[in-house]
Design a protein around this motif. Structure first.
Motif: not given
Length: 489
Positions: A107-126
């Protein structure tokens, strides 16, 4: 210009970021990754504190001063482990939930400011985490966790592939997994790479084709789960899918998820460091999304440190002293010398009288004194007889042994039985010189008093009574050597 430090301490590698912001609002980042070895003997707090030390040294090299430190965690258990004051220097940190850190950064970088809702997919080690973020309200909902794909699983598949072909032999499993993890990251931007294990002159080549062949089953399963999540019932359907985490750099996995979800993709710069960047931003802003805690402050001790060695030495010394004391007791060697054996003779008499000459030599000649008088006589075993006649007193084959019972004669006119006393040998381990009593003829007493001499009390009767006929002779008192009269001619 301000500088803050952020770390992401999940179940896999630790990502560290130095975030510097100048007066114009421009940011500069320095990223480091710490590969976690489960066999290193460190706790989660100790590893995080080691990462802090690394980045503080990097900041000093850049002439920067770190103001705040933020640490992102995924579960409440991880938060408790991080704030457990592990090894290292004691520092104040800001604990931030991983989902809060990622949402704050996006949100602070403005990368998703133009969307009303986003789904975040965090692909990690575990594993993979899925949740929905509302950029306007900053609300995070519908958090789910899946193990359809994981970085550790892909590393294990790649290591098994290289080991089965015989190109890697005789290497530690942890070393092979670390090399495969590095190759996986390089293959996300290259078509081929090489694994250096052992001899640098014999590198092991690995291509992206091999990596994608191993990854495809997991990537397909993960893409199906994301598609099912997007189609699930919710108030507002997500308009974009944001891919973060280390595996988001692999083109095959990224393409399958975007294709099957049907959403617009958002791929932040350095997706593996988004959580650490968000933790640094939250710590610098001082918002309510973080919790103040302390890390470090405990000393690291092992079995080779000074204190355990000192305790072990004291215990060993005590055990040796105990063994020595018990062994000395069992061997019959007392720690303190004992006094020579003595015999106490108790007799009842009213007068003393010298006995007639005796043909034999008595081993111990006690002194009979007043009634109930106790006399202590120090005795030692006599020397073995050398020879001679039985009547000369120089030694006899019929001489009593040292443990024999000596009978005292009853005084004249007494009806009581004579007292007896048993002479016992000494337990002193060293031989005691023999004392012959009375001394040989012609020997004069020394001028110095003898501590073993027997002091005879004054005689109570001037006229001794002759012994009864047939009665044994009474022992003669002897305060010193008995004078001897030499026969004439």
């Amino acid at each position: 210009m301000t500088t803050s430090l952020g770390l992401s301490a999940g179940s896999g590698m630790i990502h560290c970021v130095l975030l510097t912001t100048d007066e114009a609002g421009r940011t500069h980042t320095v990223n480091r990754v710490i590969d976690v070895d489960p066999t290193d003997g460190l706790t989660r707090a100790g590893r995080v504190n080691s990462g802090i030390d690394l980045m503080l040294g990097q900041a000093r090299d850049n002439d920067a001063s770190v103001g705040t430190i933020g640490v992102a965690y995924r579960t409440d258990e991880q938060a408790r482990e991080i704030a457990s004051r592990g090894t290292g220097a004691k520092r104040q940190i800001h604990l931030v939930a991983e989902t809060e850190a990622i949402a704050h950064h996006l949100i602070s970088t403005g990368e998703i400011s133009r969307f009303e809702s986003v789904v975040v997919v965090d692909l990690g080690d575990t594993g993979m985490s899925l949740y929905t973020v509302d950029p306007v309200t900053r609300r995070i909902t519908d958090l789910q966790r899946s193990t359809a794909v994981s970085g550790n699983g892909l590393d294990a598949l790649l290591a098994s592939e290289l080991t089965s072909t015989g190109r890697i032999r005789g290497r530690r499993k942890s070393s092979v997994l670390s090399a495969c993890r590095t190759a996986k990251e390089e293959l996300s931007v290259r078509d081929s790479t090489s694994i250096m294990l052992g001899n640098p002159a014999l590198p092991v080549p690995v291509t992206r084709t091999v990596l994608e062949r191993l990854l495809r089953p997991m990537a397909s399963a993960a893409a199906d789960e994301v598609a099912a999540y997007v189609e699930g019932p919710r108030v507002a359907r997500p308009e974009a899918v944001v891919l973060v985490g280390g595996l988001a750099n692999i083109p095959l996995l990224r393409d399958l998820i975007v294709e099957r979800s049907g959403l617009e993709p958002v791929l932040p710069h350095a997706p593996e460091s988004v959580a650490a960047l968000g933790a640094a931003t939250v710590a610098a802003a001082g918002t309510r999304a973080s919790t103040l805690a302390f890390i470090g402050g405990r000393r690291s001790r092992d079995w080779l440190s000074a204190a355990p060695l000192a305790v072990f030495g004291a215990l060993l010394a005590g055990a040796l002293m105990t063994v020595y004391a018990v062994g000395s007791s069992l061997a019959g060697n007392p720690s303190t010398p004992s006094t020579p054996s003595s015999v106490t003779v108790e007799a009842e008499a009213t007068t003393t009288s010298p006995p007639p000459p005796s043909t034999g030599e008595s081993r111990v000649t006690p002194t009979v004194t007043s009634p109930q008088q106790q006399i202590s006589v120090t005795a030692a075993p006599p020397p073995a007889p050398v020879g001679g006649n039985a009547g000369t007193g120089a030694g006899s084959g019929n001489q009593d042994p040292g443990w024999a019972t000596t009978e005292l004669p009853a005084p004249s006119g007494s009806t009581e039985q004579p007292s007896t006393s048993t002479l016992s040998t000494s337990l002193w381990p060293f031989p005691i010189p023999s004392i012959t009593w009375p001394p040989p003829l012609g020997q004069l007493p020394s001028s110095a008093p003898d501590p073993t001499a027997i002091v005879t009390p004054p005689v109570t009767s001037p006229t001794p009574a002759p012994p009864a006929e047939g009665a044994p002779a009474s022992p003669a008192p002897s305060p010193g050597p008995v004078p001897t009269t030499q026969p004439a001619g």
